[in-house]
Write a protein that holds these residues in place. Structure first.
Motif, PDB file in Angstrom:
ATOM      1  N   ILE A 141      12.393 -19.379  -1.225  1.00  0.00           N
ATOM      2  CA  ILE A 141      13.768 -19.311  -0.726  1.00  0.00           C
ATOM      3  C   ILE A 141      14.765 -19.058  -1.857  1.00  0.00           C
ATOM      4  O   ILE A 141      15.701 -18.265  -1.704  1.00  0.00           O
ATOM      5  CB  ILE A 141      14.144 -20.594   0.064  1.00  0.00           C
ATOM      6  CG1 ILE A 141      15.532 -20.449   0.671  1.00  0.00           C
ATOM      7  CG2 ILE A 141      14.028 -21.843  -0.807  1.00  0.00           C
ATOM      8  CD1 ILE A 141      15.875 -21.564   1.649  1.00  0.00           C
ATOM      9  N   SER A 142      14.548 -19.714  -3.009  1.00  0.00           N
ATOM     10  CA  SER A 142      15.485 -19.538  -4.127  1.00  0.00           C
ATOM     11  C   SER A 142      15.404 -18.121  -4.697  1.00  0.00           C
ATOM     12  O   SER A 142      16.427 -17.527  -5.068  1.00  0.00           O
ATOM     13  CB  SER A 142      15.197 -20.564  -5.224  1.00  0.00           C
ATOM     14  OG  SER A 142      13.859 -20.474  -5.655  1.00  0.00           O
ATOM     15  N   PHE A 143      14.189 -17.557  -4.757  1.00  0.00           N
ATOM     16  CA  PHE A 143      14.020 -16.199  -5.271  1.00  0.00           C
ATOM     17  C   PHE A 143      14.648 -15.173  -4.319  1.00  0.00           C
ATOM     18  O   PHE A 143      15.226 -14.189  -4.759  1.00  0.00           O
ATOM     19  CB  PHE A 143      12.532 -15.892  -5.466  1.00  0.00           C
ATOM     20  CG  PHE A 143      11.882 -16.712  -6.547  1.00  0.00           C
ATOM     21  CD1 PHE A 143      11.966 -16.318  -7.872  1.00  0.00           C
ATOM     22  CD2 PHE A 143      11.206 -17.871  -6.236  1.00  0.00           C
ATOM     23  CE1 PHE A 143      11.370 -17.071  -8.876  1.00  0.00           C
ATOM     24  CE2 PHE A 143      10.604 -18.632  -7.229  1.00  0.00           C
ATOM     25  CZ  PHE A 143      10.690 -18.232  -8.554  1.00  0.00           C
ATOM     26  N   ILE A 144      14.509 -15.414  -3.015  1.00  0.00           N
ATOM     27  CA  ILE A 144      15.103 -14.511  -2.024  1.00  0.00           C
ATOM     28  C   ILE A 144      16.622 -14.529  -2.142  1.00  0.00           C
ATOM     29  O   ILE A 144      17.282 -13.482  -2.117  1.00  0.00           O
ATOM     30  CB  ILE A 144      14.666 -14.904  -0.600  1.00  0.00           C
ATOM     31  CG1 ILE A 144      13.163 -14.647  -0.430  1.00  0.00           C
ATOM     32  CG2 ILE A 144      15.462 -14.130   0.449  1.00  0.00           C
ATOM     33  CD1 ILE A 144      12.599 -15.137   0.884  1.00  0.00           C
ATOM     34  N   LYS A 145      17.190 -15.717  -2.312  1.00  0.00           N
ATOM     35  CA  LYS A 145      18.644 -15.835  -2.452  1.00  0.00           C
ATOM     36  C   LYS A 145      19.132 -15.145  -3.724  1.00  0.00           C
ATOM     37  O   LYS A 145      20.163 -14.463  -3.712  1.00  0.00           O
ATOM     38  CB  LYS A 145      19.056 -17.308  -2.460  1.00  0.00           C
ATOM     39  CG  LYS A 145      18.957 -17.983  -1.101  1.00  0.00           C
ATOM     40  CD  LYS A 145      19.452 -19.415  -1.173  1.00  0.00           C
ATOM     41  CE  LYS A 145      19.459 -20.067   0.199  1.00  0.00           C
ATOM     42  NZ  LYS A 145      19.936 -21.461   0.145  1.00  0.00           N
ATOM     43  N   ASP A 146      18.379 -15.318  -4.820  1.00  0.00           N
ATOM     44  CA  ASP A 146      18.757 -14.663  -6.078  1.00  0.00           C
ATOM     45  C   ASP A 146      18.688 -13.142  -5.940  1.00  0.00           C
ATOM     46  O   ASP A 146      19.564 -12.421  -6.436  1.00  0.00           O
ATOM     47  CB  ASP A 146      17.830 -15.113  -7.210  1.00  0.00           C
ATOM     48  CG  ASP A 146      18.084 -16.550  -7.624  1.00  0.00           C
ATOM     49  OD1 ASP A 146      19.150 -17.086  -7.275  1.00  0.00           O
ATOM     50  OD2 ASP A 146      17.205 -17.143  -8.283  1.00  0.00           O
ATOM     51  N   LEU A 147      17.649 -12.656  -5.269  1.00  0.00           N
ATOM     52  CA  LEU A 147      17.482 -11.216  -5.074  1.00  0.00           C
ATOM     53  C   LEU A 147      18.620 -10.642  -4.239  1.00  0.00           C
ATOM     54  O   LEU A 147      19.175  -9.581  -4.566  1.00  0.00           O
ATOM     55  CB  LEU A 147      16.138 -10.943  -4.391  1.00  0.00           C
ATOM     56  CG  LEU A 147      15.693  -9.480  -4.284  1.00  0.00           C
ATOM     57  CD1 LEU A 147      15.512  -8.877  -5.669  1.00  0.00           C
ATOM     58  CD2 LEU A 147      14.395  -9.374  -3.497  1.00  0.00           C
ATOM     59  N   LEU A 148      18.991 -11.354  -3.167  1.00  0.00           N
ATOM     60  CA  LEU A 148      20.106 -10.906  -2.329  1.00  0.00           C
ATOM     61  C   LEU A 148      21.422 -10.927  -3.098  1.00  0.00           C
ATOM     62  O   LEU A 148      22.252 -10.028  -2.950  1.00  0.00           O
ATOM     63  CB  LEU A 148      20.211 -11.795  -1.082  1.00  0.00           C
ATOM     64  CG  LEU A 148      19.099 -11.628  -0.045  1.00  0.00           C
ATOM     65  CD1 LEU A 148      19.250 -12.660   1.068  1.00  0.00           C
ATOM     66  CD2 LEU A 148      19.109 -10.228   0.544  1.00  0.00           C
ATOM     67  N   LYS A 191      21.826 -10.496  -6.321  1.00  0.00           N
ATOM     68  CA  LYS A 191      21.842  -9.346  -7.238  1.00  0.00           C
ATOM     69  C   LYS A 191      22.159  -8.056  -6.490  1.00  0.00           C
ATOM     70  O   LYS A 191      22.900  -7.210  -6.979  1.00  0.00           O
ATOM     71  CB  LYS A 191      20.494  -9.232  -7.941  1.00  0.00           C
ATOM     72  CG  LYS A 191      20.227 -10.342  -8.949  1.00  0.00           C
ATOM     73  CD  LYS A 191      18.844 -10.220  -9.556  1.00  0.00           C
ATOM     74  CE  LYS A 191      18.557 -11.360 -10.525  1.00  0.00           C
ATOM     75  NZ  LYS A 191      17.179 -11.302 -11.061  1.00  0.00           N
ATOM     76  N   ASN A 192      21.589  -7.915  -5.291  1.00  0.00           N
ATOM     77  CA  ASN A 192      21.863  -6.713  -4.491  1.00  0.00           C
ATOM     78  C   ASN A 192      23.321  -6.652  -4.055  1.00  0.00           C
ATOM     79  O   ASN A 192      23.908  -5.568  -3.983  1.00  0.00           O
ATOM     80  CB  ASN A 192      20.950  -6.676  -3.266  1.00  0.00           C
ATOM     81  CG  ASN A 192      19.510  -6.335  -3.625  1.00  0.00           C
ATOM     82  OD1 ASN A 192      19.270  -5.666  -4.622  1.00  0.00           O
ATOM     83  ND2 ASN A 192      18.573  -6.792  -2.828  1.00  0.00           N
ATOM     84  N   VAL A 193      23.899  -7.824  -3.755  1.00  0.00           N
ATOM     85  CA  VAL A 193      25.317  -7.866  -3.376  1.00  0.00           C
ATOM     86  C   VAL A 193      26.184  -7.403  -4.539  1.00  0.00           C
ATOM     87  O   VAL A 193      27.156  -6.658  -4.347  1.00  0.00           O
ATOM     88  CB  VAL A 193      25.713  -9.297  -2.936  1.00  0.00           C
ATOM     89  CG1 VAL A 193      27.231  -9.436  -2.847  1.00  0.00           C
ATOM     90  CG2 VAL A 193      25.089  -9.625  -1.585  1.00  0.00           C
ATOM     91  N   ILE A 194      25.826  -7.816  -5.760  1.00  0.00           N
ATOM     92  CA  ILE A 194      26.578  -7.390  -6.944  1.00  0.00           C
ATOM     93  C   ILE A 194      26.498  -5.869  -7.117  1.00  0.00           C
ATOM     94  O   ILE A 194      27.490  -5.208  -7.438  1.00  0.00           O
ATOM     95  CB  ILE A 194      26.038  -8.101  -8.204  1.00  0.00           C
ATOM     96  CG1 ILE A 194      26.362  -9.598  -8.136  1.00  0.00           C
ATOM     97  CG2 ILE A 194      26.644  -7.494  -9.469  1.00  0.00           C
ATOM     98  CD1 ILE A 194      25.744 -10.416  -9.251  1.00  0.00           C
ATOM     99  N   ILE A 195      25.304  -5.306  -6.874  1.00  0.00           N
ATOM    100  CA  ILE A 195      25.135  -3.851  -6.960  1.00  0.00           C
ATOM    101  C   ILE A 195      26.008  -3.152  -5.919  1.00  0.00           C
ATOM    102  O   ILE A 195      26.667  -2.149  -6.215  1.00  0.00           O
ATOM    103  CB  ILE A 195      23.652  -3.474  -6.769  1.00  0.00           C
ATOM    104  CG1 ILE A 195      22.822  -3.973  -7.941  1.00  0.00           C
ATOM    105  CG2 ILE A 195      23.493  -1.958  -6.621  1.00  0.00           C
ATOM    106  CD1 ILE A 195      21.326  -3.809  -7.764  1.00  0.00           C
TER     107      ILE A 195
END
Length: 237
Positions: free
Chosen positions: A195-202, A204-208
């Motif tokens: 769950i924490s990795f999924i949130k971090d990935l999302l 980062k994508n939001v920042i992009i």
């Protein structure tokens, strides 16, 4: 009376020609995704619901709008048409305002979106423990995610897999440092849920996405300035 600046005129044309080409590419790719047999199977997956269709249809609409605006800008610049330039200016301004509104709404509803994400992830843990085949595709996606990010399960670790844990021999198998691992049912697995990795990935994508939106906003403002300067120069001829 002042004439029309050739530099601004042809800069405006080149800008909108590239803009028009981008619209064609987006529209063509979106239509291909919408009608392709391979992607139809993915889009029609029960696990994914109707969200992919909405995203693809939105891309088709965006590509079409960009094409129309690019056409108006190109023709307006070459033919020195004030009407086309004004329509281009209004259309681009509306898109810019919608982007700003979307950014404000996104910031305002961030806590709500975080809550929905948490609820979705917790709800999807049921798919990991499903044994009737309904969550097979989702399980395969999470298995790949686990291997890449060295995590296990969605929320509660290996426990999320339920009776399916024994069906996959190398599921969550941990071969790294001791602090990353734990024992579950006599097997050494990754301790950290995904769950924490999924949130971090999302995140980062939001920042992009924010970066792309900001870049588009700068380009759109330049388009607004060029079109209005050209509009005023044509009117003063």
């Amino acid at each position: 009376m002042a004439g029309v600046s050739g530099c601004i005129k042809y800069s405006m044309f080149i800008f909108n020609f590239v803009f028009w080409l981008c619209g064609i590419v987006i529209l063509a790719l979106a239509i291909w995704v919408r009608v392709s047999d391979d992607t139809q199977e993915i889009l029609s997956s029960e696990d994914l619901g109707s969200s992919p269709y909405i995203a693809v249809n939105l891309l088709i609409a965006v590509g079409a709008v960009i094409m129309v605006l690019g056409f108006l800008g190109c023709c307006g610049a070459i033919r020195e048409s004030r009407c086309m330039l004004l329509l281009f200016f209004i259309g681009l301004l509306v898109i810019l305002l919608l982007q700003v509104a979307a950014g404000i709404l996104g910031a305002a509803f961030k806590p709500e979106s975080d809550r929905i994400l948490n609820e979705t992830l917790y709800e999807n843990t049921k798919l990991l423990s499903a044994t009737d085949g309904s969550g097979k595709e989702f399980q395969q996606v999470i298995i790949g995610f686990q291997e890449e990010f060295k995590c296990c399960g969605l929320v509660n670790g290996a426990e999320d897999w339920g009776n399916n844990f024994q069906q996959y021999p190398k599921l969550c198998e941990c071969q790294d440092a001791e602090e990353l691992c734990t024992n579950y049912n006599g097997k050494r697995v990754y301790k950290e849920p995904c769950i924490s990795f999924i949130k971090d990935l999302l995140a980062k994508n939001v920042i992009i996405v924010i970066g792309i939106a900001f870049g588009l906003a700068v380009v759109e403002i330049l388009g607004l300035v060029f079109s209005m300067v050209l509009y005023c120069q044509i009117g003063s001829k």
